[in-house]
Design a protein around this motif. Structure first.
Motif, PDB file in Angstrom:
ATOM      1  N   UNK A 125     -22.268  59.943  17.032  1.00  0.00           N
ATOM      2  CA  UNK A 125     -22.539  58.383  17.272  1.00  0.00           C
ATOM      3  C   UNK A 125     -22.189  57.863  18.477  1.00  0.00           C
ATOM      4  N   UNK A 126     -22.764  56.953  19.203  1.00  0.00           N
ATOM      5  CA  UNK A 126     -22.148  55.935  20.326  1.00  0.00           C
ATOM      6  C   UNK A 126     -21.133  55.031  19.664  1.00  0.00           C
ATOM      7  N   UNK A 127     -20.079  55.132  19.524  1.00  0.00           N
ATOM      8  CA  UNK A 127     -19.538  54.162  18.969  1.00  0.00           C
ATOM      9  C   UNK A 127     -18.314  53.254  19.894  1.00  0.00           C
ATOM     10  N   UNK A 128     -18.119  54.006  20.882  1.00  0.00           N
ATOM     11  CA  UNK A 128     -17.283  53.171  21.835  1.00  0.00           C
ATOM     12  C   UNK A 128     -17.808  53.254  23.361  1.00  0.00           C
ATOM     13  N   UNK A 129     -17.560  52.154  23.912  1.00  0.00           N
ATOM     14  CA  UNK A 129     -18.401  51.766  25.116  1.00  0.00           C
ATOM     15  C   UNK A 129     -17.407  51.509  26.136  1.00  0.00           C
ATOM     16  N   UNK A 130     -17.180  52.322  27.250  1.00  0.00           N
ATOM     17  CA  UNK A 130     -16.200  51.999  28.424  1.00  0.00           C
ATOM     18  C   UNK A 130     -16.772  51.795  29.758  1.00  0.00           C
ATOM     19  N   UNK A 131     -16.196  51.092  30.581  1.00  0.00           N
ATOM     20  CA  UNK A 131     -16.283  50.910  31.763  1.00  0.00           C
ATOM     21  C   UNK A 131     -15.972  52.248  32.660  1.00  0.00           C
ATOM     22  N   UNK A 132     -17.029  52.901  33.327  1.00  0.00           N
ATOM     23  CA  UNK A 132     -16.846  54.002  34.110  1.00  0.00           C
ATOM     24  C   UNK A 132     -16.577  53.465  35.779  1.00  0.00           C
ATOM     25  N   UNK A 133     -15.701  54.592  36.465  1.00  0.00           N
ATOM     26  CA  UNK A 133     -15.484  53.909  37.721  1.00  0.00           C
ATOM     27  C   UNK A 133     -16.932  53.862  38.528  1.00  0.00           C
ATOM     28  N   UNK A 134     -16.889  52.903  39.534  1.00  0.00           N
ATOM     29  CA  UNK A 134     -18.238  52.595  40.176  1.00  0.00           C
ATOM     30  C   UNK A 134     -17.882  52.860  41.450  1.00  0.00           C
ATOM     31  N   UNK A 135     -16.860  53.134  41.866  1.00  0.00           N
ATOM     32  CA  UNK A 135     -16.607  53.625  43.539  1.00  0.00           C
ATOM     33  C   UNK A 135     -15.962  54.977  43.326  1.00  0.00           C
ATOM     34  N   UNK A 136     -16.219  55.803  44.524  1.00  0.00           N
ATOM     35  CA  UNK A 136     -15.480  56.865  44.736  1.00  0.00           C
ATOM     36  C   UNK A 136     -14.181  57.104  44.580  1.00  0.00           C
ATOM     37  N   UNK A 137     -13.421  56.049  45.466  1.00  0.00           N
ATOM     38  CA  UNK A 137     -11.905  55.827  45.106  1.00  0.00           C
ATOM     39  C   UNK A 137     -11.500  56.050  43.867  1.00  0.00           C
ATOM     40  N   UNK A 138     -12.201  55.252  42.995  1.00  0.00           N
ATOM     41  CA  UNK A 138     -11.370  55.215  41.618  1.00  0.00           C
ATOM     42  C   UNK A 138     -12.092  56.356  40.944  1.00  0.00           C
ATOM     43  N   UNK A 139     -13.159  56.973  40.987  1.00  0.00           N
ATOM     44  CA  UNK A 139     -13.615  58.209  40.402  1.00  0.00           C
ATOM     45  C   UNK A 139     -12.668  59.040  40.888  1.00  0.00           C
ATOM     46  N   UNK A 140     -12.279  59.242  42.017  1.00  0.00           N
ATOM     47  CA  UNK A 140     -11.497  60.252  42.609  1.00  0.00           C
ATOM     48  C   UNK A 140     -10.035  60.449  41.889  1.00  0.00           C
TER      49      UNK A 140
END
Lengths: 382, 121, 478
Positions: C308-323
């Motif tokens: 079940x999709x119970x939890x929603x989170x903000x994903x990194x939207x820039x390469x810097x944070x993703x890295x």
């Protein structure tokens, strides 16, 4: 125009031939890889087809469902709350479109609406919903679903019939009591319990499998939905060989405040199983059973910390002068577990005026740890 | 007489609205806690009926805010599926006037509304 | 010499083939198990009423523990939404882990907090606690705010456990948005456990909230992220959760419950020492340690995962944070595997030792390294002019097509089970993303993983602070 669209088949044929010749000239590994790739591409296409098909189907259903819900909302309101009760079935059929009763999906939507409303209302409104359910022959649909090979559909139908109080379904459900599927077995028990006129919980005497907390919640929820609560004396199952049944019954004794059962609960304090003793102590608290004070005090030194904590919580409710000594002793000893000490202070504060005085003394002269514990205990929010 | 009903289940909300309108009340609806609080301060209803579990603000917080922040003595009836003793006591301590557990009888609700309105008049 | 080189290239070619073959086979098996488990889950819960748990005397009490570090943008509404969760007996503990911004003050103002004289027992080691706050408002009695000296996420969680009152705790990221029903759904497996088969932890699927319409900590409408980087992560998450972890749950071999949302048996977590301060992968490390503890006690247990999709989170939207994020994940995995290296291929630990741990080693930790090595090998061969072009091209095509197929399967699972993305446009965009992901973002994530390993060897211990854009700011961008 026609000419332009004509494809030169010979050309294409040639390319394809050439390609397959080329492929055969590759080494085996490469040929296998190409083959697998083609299979994967084929699978992707199939998956895409399914995704799109499902999307279109689901959107359509969703729209239809919303349409039907808005269409029938005022009609249901009228049927449920109109002063003059509809005596004839024809009164109902006048309101509802014939086609909506014929199409399977439309029936399902109406059925779900009725069940949803029923889960929120009691009294006359609920009775009217039950009547409506039968008039629209939804119980017949449920009977059909009882024949389904998919167990969850059967389970759903059982629940529905039980909730809608379709008494005549009772005998149809009994064959699921021995189903191979454990969930179905439990659902059948709970559904039959709701539909039986007398001794709804008699199945507890025969229950050999352990009841999980979920099963207990399930049984309890159904019990609270029963029309005239036919709550039995739960002490009758306290000798059950099934521990989980005992546990459930102790919980229910507490929940339904069956005061007269307190002496029997006190006996359960000697039960070898920790989690039964825990439930018994909790239930004694809910019953406000002052008579058990001494038993709990004697039990305390022998118990696990989990149970000690529960004892102290109960003493906070039922404890009188007799407890003062024990509670003081706990606080005078080196503190091993904070939660016990905190609970002991709380209990000491309410058991006797002497206890309050002792707490005051300790607050002024006790060890720093004890002082902080007393401060904690005094804050009701913590 | 203005009644405010707060409930997040639309179907139930509509049913209660119909029932109370038939009894002659002016019924206002709110689908979440925020909306409820706005309507309470804007409309000054004569009685509030609220669920506990609602988006943004729970019914218990609405009771607290009505009593403490807005300082109103408007009667409040809680209608909730959580009928545990602890919750009921909490509701009364915060200042609710009545507690009805779900599933509930709409007839009973309207009787209690009438009673509370008579008492507060 | 020439002969050695010849055999080396032969070996390398075959290794790449075999490794990919093995990878395909495992992924195929995993998705099959996943499908089975999702189906079972959906059937089991299709006819029940979760509200029955609300009134059940047998329902357990839950402590929600949420560490917060520099979360001033969203803290107030996130706490509000946690307090609104549909459950009866629960408490919310926010642990302010020495934030440098005004996170704490915002909470104090919004919730009328005041210091409370809490006596805390240090069952688990943690940095000193500065103060504990409770609200003056009686209806906010559930809320406790702990202010402590900064010590990292594991440390904050341990402090939260120390102060928690109940027997089950839910560790969550404070910036996550929980569905109202999430606790009811997560607690059900705990209620279904038996004495012979204990449930020690339950995890939930984490979904990406970027571009979703959010109002005061509640998801109003699910949208596919507009930006490419988060959108690709949607695909990654669906794959990882719906195709991967569900299968491990079915096999009872799950060793990772995401730090964003997981529920644990507190007694067992404390008995095995709580969260480990010394790794950035504290979420995975705890699950492995709890499993290890149960294995060593020779008791039957389960770790359950819900689709079940119970939890929603903000994903990194820039390469810097993703890295930074991927770097940290890699270090976490590597450290955890290293800490528990004794378990790998150790028959004493049954499935955990023989299958889960080796899989994680082989396909989670090693995969990026193999990919990178293969890539370098190909370059070397090309440079030497002895690249088997046919093999290379066909293999590349195969892997590319496989990646798309796997993603498509994941989208299908999502469509058939919870279909969160209701608009047709969103599904097309998601499918489009599946085509470009393998060539655009994937090489980068491989690179970040390699960097993570290098950083680990050179001793970088940074947790990778994540700056958030905040949900409030990007409302209704969709």
């Amino acid at each position: 125009m026609k000419h332009l669209l004509q494809i030169d088949w010979t050309d294409l044929q040639y390319t394809a031939d050439e390609f397959s010749r080329d492929v055969y000239s590759f080494p085996v590994t490469i040929r296998v890889l190409i083959g697998v790739t083609l299979v994967f591409i084929f699978i992707i296409v199939v998956l895409l087809g399914v995704i799109l098909g499902s999307r279109i189907y689901k959107t359509q259903r969703e729209n239809k469902r919303n349409y039907l819900r808005t269409k029938y909302q005022p009609i249901f309101t009228k049927l449920l709350f109109d002063d003059d009760e509809w005596m004839e079935n024809s009164d109902v059929f006048q309101q509802i479109d014939e086609t909506d009763l014929k199409i399977q999906f439309h029936r399902e939507v109406l059925n779900n609406e009725i069940i949803h409303l029923h889960s929120n209302f009691t009294g006359e409104t609920a009775l009217r919903l039950e009547k409506l359910y039968v008039i629209l022959q939804f119980h017949e649909d449920a009977y059909k679903r009882l024949q389904s090979k998919q167990w969850h559909i059967v389970a759903k139908a059982m629940r529905e019939l039980a909730l809608m109080n379709v008494q005549e379904a009772h005998k149809m459900l009994s064959r699921f009591l021995n189903s191979k599927n454990e969930i179905l077995r439990m659902e059948a028990r709970v559904a039959m319990m709701k539909l039986s006129d007398s001794e709804p919980l008699s199945f507890l005497s025969k229950e050999t499998e352990p009841l999980t907390d979920w099963d207990k919640a399930n049984i309890h929820a159904m019990l609270t939905r029963m029309k005239e609560p036919v709550i039995p004396d739960f002490t009758m199952w306290l000798n059950s060989p099934n521990k989980t049944v005992i546990h459930f019954c102790i919980m229910m004794i507490g929940y339904y405040r069956q005061q007269e059962s307190a002496p029997v609960l006190v006996k359960m304090l000697d039960h070898p199983d920790e989690y039964i003793r825990l439930a018994a102590i909790r239930a004694l608290r809910e019953l406000n059973a002052h008579s058990s004070e001494e038993n709990l005090i004697t039990l305390y030194p022998l118990e696990t910390s989990e149970i000690q904590h529960e004892i102290l919580k109960t003493l906070e409710v039922i404890g009188k002068d007799k407890s003062t000594h024990l509670l003081e002793k706990i606080l005078k000893q080196p503190i091993t577990e904070y939660r016990l000490a905190i609970q002991a202070v709380r209990a000491l504060l309410v058991t006797s005026p002497l206890g309050q005085q002792k707490v005051k003394e300790m607050q002024q002269h006790g060890e720093p740890v004890l002082q902080s514990i007393i401060l904690h205990a005094l804050d009701k929010r913590l | 007489m203005k009644v405010l009903v707060c409930e997040d289940d639309e179907m139930v909300l509509k049913m209660v609205e119909f029932k109370l309108q038939k009894e002659g009340y002016e019924v206002h609806l709110a689908k979440d806690g925020k909306e409820a609080l706005e309507k309470i301060s804007g409309l000054r209803p004569d009685i509030i009926i609220t669920d506990i579990m609602m988006p943004y603000l729970t019914g218990l917080e609405i009771v607290h805010q009505v009593r403490k922040q807005l300082g109103l003595i408007t009667p409040i009836i809680i209608v909730s599926s959580i009928g545990l003793e602890k919750t009921v006591l909490e509701a009364f301590q915060l200042g609710a006037d009545d507690f009805i557990t779900k599933p509930f009888s709409p007839n009973e609700l309207s009787v209690r509304v009438k009673k509370l309105l008579m008492k507060s008049a | 010499m020439g002969l050695v080189f010849y055999y080396f290239t032969k070996f390398a070619d075959h290794f790449i083939l075999i490794y990919s073959g093995l990878l395909f086979a495992t992924y195929f098996l995993l998705s099959t198990f996943s499908a089975m488990d999702i189906k079972r889950y959906m059937r089991r819960n299709s006819f029940i009423d979760y509200r029955d748990i609300l009134t059940a005397p047998s329902a357990p009490s839950i402590s929600i523990i949420a560490p917060a570090y520099n979360e001033s943008l969203t803290i107030v509404e996130n706490v509000r939404s946690l307090l609104n969760i549909h459950y009866v007996n629960f408490e919310v503990i926010i642990v302010n882990d020495g934030s440098k911004d005004n996170t704490l003050q915002l909470m104090i103002d919004a919730y009328e907090l005041e210091a409370a004289p809490v006596a805390i027992e240090q069952k688990l080691e943690s940095k000193p606690i500065v103060a504990v706050y409770k609200s003056r408002i009686p209806s906010l009695n559930r809320l406790t705010v702990v202010d402590k000296v900064n010590g990292g996420k594991a440390d904050a969680l341990n402090a939260g456990i120390n102060i928690s009152r109940y027997g089950i705790f839910a560790a969550i990221d404070v910036d996550c948005i929980l569905e109202y029903e999430s606790l009811l759904k997560m607690v059900k497996p705990f209620m279904e456990q038996t004495e012979q088969d204990r449930v020690i932890a339950v995890g939930g699927v984490v979904r990406i909230a970027n571009s979703c319409e959010v109002k005061e900590g509640k998801i109003i409408r699910v949208n596919l992220p507009d930006q490419m980087i988060p959108r690709i992560q949607v695909l990654e998450y669906i794959r990882a959760f719906l195709l991967g972890r569900m299968a491990w749950s079915r096999l009872n071999g799950l060793i990772l419950i995401s730090g964003a949302f997981g529920m644990f048996d507190k007694k067992i977590a404390i008995d095995c020492g709580g969260y480990n301060h010394r790794t950035v992968g504290e979420d995975m490390e705890l699950v492995i340690r709890m499993r290890r503890y149960m294995e060593e006690k020779k008791e039957k247990y389960r770790v359950v995962y819900l689709p079940d999709p119970l939890c929603w989170t903000e994903a990194p939207s820039s390469l810097k944070i993703l890295s930074k994020q991927r770097n940290r994940w890699t270090r976490g995995t590597a450290e955890t595997l290293w800490i528990h290296r004794r378990l790998i291929l150790n028959p004493k630990y049954h499935f955990l030792g023989m299958i889960s741990m080796p899989f994680w080693f082989l396909f989670e930790w090693l995969a990026p390294i193999v990919e990178m090595t293969a890539f370098l090998y190909l370059i070397m061969m090309a440079f030497l002019g002895i690249l088997n072009v046919e093999l290379f091209v066909t293999l590349f095509c195969l892997i590319y097509v496989f990646a798309i197929m796997y993603s498509t399967a994941a989208i299908l699972f999502e469509e058939l089970s919870f279909h969160q993305y209701k608009r047709k446009r969103d599904i097309f965009r998601l499918l489009g993303t599946a085509f470009i992901e393998p060539v655009i973002i994937h090489p980068l994530t491989v690179y970040y993983a390699i960097r993570g390993n290098l950083d680990l060897m050179t001793g970088v211990k940074n947790w990778g602070e994540m700056t958030r854009a905040g949900f409030a700011r990007k409302k209704t961008t969709g």
